[in-house]
Scaffold this active site. Structure first.
Site, short mmCIF file in Angstrom:
data_model
loop_
_atom_site.label_atom_id
_atom_site.label_comp_id
_atom_site.label_asym_id
_atom_site.label_seq_id
_atom_site.Cartn_x
_atom_site.Cartn_y
_atom_site.Cartn_z
CB SER A 105 -9.76 -0.94 4.82
OG SER A 105 -11.08 -1.27 5.21
CG ASP B 8 -12.94 -3.83 -2.46
OD1 ASP B 8 -13.76 -3.59 -1.55
OD2 ASP B 8 -11.71 -3.85 -2.25
CG HIS C 86 -12.68 -1.61 1.03
ND1 HIS C 86 -12.31 -2.90 0.71
CD2 HIS C 86 -12.37 -1.42 2.33
CE1 HIS C 86 -11.78 -3.47 1.79
NE2 HIS C 86 -11.81 -2.60 2.79
#
Ligand SMILES: *[C@@H]1O[C@H](CO)[C@@H](O)[C@H](O)[C@H]1NC(C)=O
Ligand SMILES: *[C@@H]1O[C@H](CO)[C@@H](O)[C@H](O)[C@H]1NC(C)=O
Ligand SMILES: *[C@@H]1O[C@H](CO)[C@@H](O)[C@H](O)[C@H]1NC(C)=O
Ligand SMILES: *[C@@H]1O[C@H](CO)[C@@H](O)[C@H](O)[C@H]1NC(C)=O
Ligand SMILES: *[C@@H]1O[C@H](CO)[C@@H](O)[C@H](O)[C@H]1NC(C)=O
Length: 383
Positions: free
Chosen positions: A44, A347, A350
């Site tokens: 990610s 978040d 991330h």
């Protein structure tokens, strides 16, 4: 009379458009031959939208507002408020070579890919991906599949550019990796994984690093010579990890710390070994674990107000990732911070665009104790 004037005006405009067109074509041809491409593999941290095109759960995607709020003004699939590290690296590349415009590296699965764009590079990364096939199985594009996708692009480029030009593109390209964090996060946070429990920590990290090594060697076989790596970031101290033990909110999640430290200790040795084994193999290794934990622990030094609390989410430290309106067990609804530039984490796992920009600068031009033995800038400049 009127008509013929209109026609000549039209022809004049048409000629201008044609000549602009030929300038652009010429530049993009130069780019194809002179500019090293960037191929991106990983999780990610780098996924620019591939997970939007696979069958997976919403927690593995960022196709919801407020993801993308900062730069793109809409969600692109990047798991952040804005641009990711590869987006900044590409920008630095074009700055360094004085080209007017290099497109963002497209996600491999994005259907609108034009043929030529592929020679600037392609992004194969997938949120949640690991080096092992058993990590978030069936929900992500694992490293093996990312590599197979790269091989499809390879075939395409060979047939479009011809053998010798394609070979040039592959040997001049830089191959960027951040992979492995999820192989440790998945068994310690999300599953009672039989693999991690039946294996010693030592053996498990051996499996993960072994599979990263396989991928590197495959890329090398295809002609890749310049590699960029980030070691595993300090995700044991991300907001999601800081709230696992509700009696000690704010302390890093130890089981993950041990696994990641072991991995990060072994990985540089493997790279040094590969350098001896594979002739022409050159690499940059960024100590992402250090640069991230520095920022978590000393946010104000890097112009953040919050190093441990996420901008978007719910619960303590906004460490439960309901960002965008996901429902996670009993948790639903989310808070969004007022000023995202105050935050290191967007978040629960991330980073924000501002953090990505800082890390990208360290990867691009960091001194050798931060990114070494090469940095990305020197790798790109190598013939
Ligand atoms: C390691 O990668 C290979 C292919 O690259 C794959 O076949 C294998 O299943 C992977 N091993 C594990 C334990 O996931
Ligand atoms: C892990 O195992 C425990 C007990 O065996 C079980 O209650 C729990 O649901 C399992 N969790 C996952 C994520 O499979
Ligand atoms: C670790 O791997 C070695 C060699 O493959 C094996 O002999 C040993 O049993 C493994 N240890 C564990 C705890 O799985
Ligand atoms: C957000 O914070 C930054 C840095 O603290 C500041 O420069 C900027 O003006 C703030 N923006 C808003 C909209 O408050
Ligand atoms: C890298 O080296 C420079 C000077 O040689 C030093 O000032 C800096 O603190 C070092 N950085 C790290 C992360 O060790």
């Amino acid at each position: 009379m009127k008509t013929s004037r209109l026609v000549s005006v039209f022809l004049f405009v048409y000629a201008i458009i044609l000549s602009i067109g030929s300038i652009i074509c010429k530049d993009s041809n130069n780019l194809v031959t002179n500019q090293a491409a960037l191929f991106v593999f990983g999780d990610s941290l780098f996924d620019a939208g591939n997970n939007n095109y696979i069958d997976t759960f919403s927690r593995f995607r960022a196709n919801l507002w407020p993801y993308g709020q900062t730069t793109f003004k809409n969600p692109t699939g990047r798991i952040s408020d804005g641009r990711l590290i590869p987006d900044f690296l590409v920008f630095s590349t074009y700055m360094a070579t004085e080209y007017a415009w290099l497109p963002l590296i497209p996600p491999n699965l994005q259907p609108s890919n034009g043929n030529n764009q592929f020679t600037y590079g392609v992004n194969f990364a997938s949120g949640g991906a690991g080096a092992l096939v058993g990590t978030f199985p069936g929900m992500v594009i694992n490293l093996e599949t990312q590599l197979n996708n790269f091989k499809n692009v390879e075939k395409r480029l060979r047939s479009e550019l011809g053998e010798s030009e394609a070979k040039r593109v592959f040997s001049r390209a830089v191959y960027l990796f951040h992979i492995g964090a999820n192989d440790y996060i998945y068994p310690s946070l999300f599953a009672n994984s039989s693999t991690s429990q039946s294996n010693s920590k030592e053996n498990y990290s051996g499996l993960v690093i072994g599979n990263i090594t396989i991928a590197i060697k495959e890329v090398y076989k295809i002609g890749g010579r310049k590699f960029g790596f980030l070691n595993l970031g300090a995700y044991d101290c991300a907001p999601a990890s800081l709230i696992i033990d509700r009696t000690k909110i704010g302390s890093c999640f130890k089981p993950l710390t041990e696994l990641m430290n072991l991995h990060n200790k072994k990985f540089p040795n493997v790279l040094r070994q590969l350098e001896h084994e594979l002739s022409g193999f050159r690499y940059a290794l960024h100590d992402y674990h250090a640069s991230l934990s520095e920022r978590i622990n000393n946010p104000s030094k890097y112009e953040f107000k919050e190093g441990k609390k996420a901008c978007c989410g719910t619960g303590p430290l906004r460490g439960i990732n309901t960002c965008g309106g996901r429902v996670l067990g009993p948790a639903q609804g989310y808070e969004l911070c007022e000023n995202v530039t105050d935050y290191l984490f967007f978040d629960s796992f991330h980073l924000t665009e501002k953090a990505h920009r800082q890390i990208a600068e360290l990867i691009w031009s960091g001194p050798s104790n931060v990114t070494g033995p090469y940095n990305l800038k020197t790798l790109f400049e190598l013939k």
